[in-house]
Motif scaffolding. Structure first.
Motif: not given
Ligand code: PKZ
Length: 160
Positions: A76-79, A112, A44, A48-49
């Protein structure tokens, strides 16, 4: 690609030119992408990254019915990476495409966290998984699960 969600373009969705406001469309897409990721990753908590280039191909107008199509392109691993297409429901004219949206599964501290998913699952897969989990806990399979399976499956059997 499954086009599950339909939206009716209303006066409050328009920009001053009288066409669908791009920001409104992006908000609908972000919400739809988050729901898709939550279902596919079985968590849950997602954020969005990343969003790749957004191509506004054509505009929509008041009264149009548009549909949002999303499919997972990579796990991906976390994505999870998704691609998106928005089209006019009646004319099928393409309105917008996004090649890649990346959402990340996060823990309670918004760090993540790995998910264990590697492929798209469909509603049938998830009920099967749920039944197997119930079996392993030595509980009888609830009759409700069988009923929900029938109710939740689309005509094509490809509900995500
Ligand atoms: C059924 C039950 C219902 C319940 C239901 C209730 C709950 C209902 C919740 C709703 C939820 C809604 C959500 C709405 C959507 C927002 O509104 S989200 C708000 C906007 N987004 C944010 O605020 C995110 C801000 N960014 C961050 O907090 C951090 O950058 C993050 C996302 C935690 C990632 O941190 P990081 O240090 O970059 O992490 P890192 O380990 O380097 O990378 C993590 C993954 O991202 C990928 N990545 C990193 N940078 C990039 C990039 N530039 N391009 C592509 N991939 C990338 C990496 O490759 C990695 O992927 P994997 O290889 O592990 O698969």
């Amino acid at each position: 690609m499954n086009f599950h969600t339909r939206k009716w373009v209303k006066p409050e969705d328009l920009n001053p030119n009288g066409t669908l406001f791009g920001g409104r469309l992006l908000a609908w897409i972000d919400e739809e992408a988050a729901i898709y990721a939550i279902v596919q990753l079985g968590t849950s908590r997602v954020v969005t990254k990343f969003m790749s280039e957004i191509n506004f191909v054509s505009s929509a107008r008041q009264g149009d019915i548009i549909e949002l199509g999303i499919t997972a392109s990579a796990f991906g691993r976390t994505s999870i990476s998704l691609c998106v297409e928005i089209r006019n429901k009646i004319t099928r004219e393409r309105i917008l495409t996004i090649d890649r949206i990346v959402l990340v599964s996060v823990d309670a501290d918004f760090k993540p966290v790995p998910h264990d998913r590697t492929r798209i699952t469909y509603i049938e897969d998830r009920f099967r998984e749920q039944s197997a989990n119930n079996d392993s806990q030595d509980e009888p399979i609830p009759q409700k699960a069988t009923r929900r399976r029938a109710e939740g499956t689309s005509a094509t059997g490809t509900d995500t």
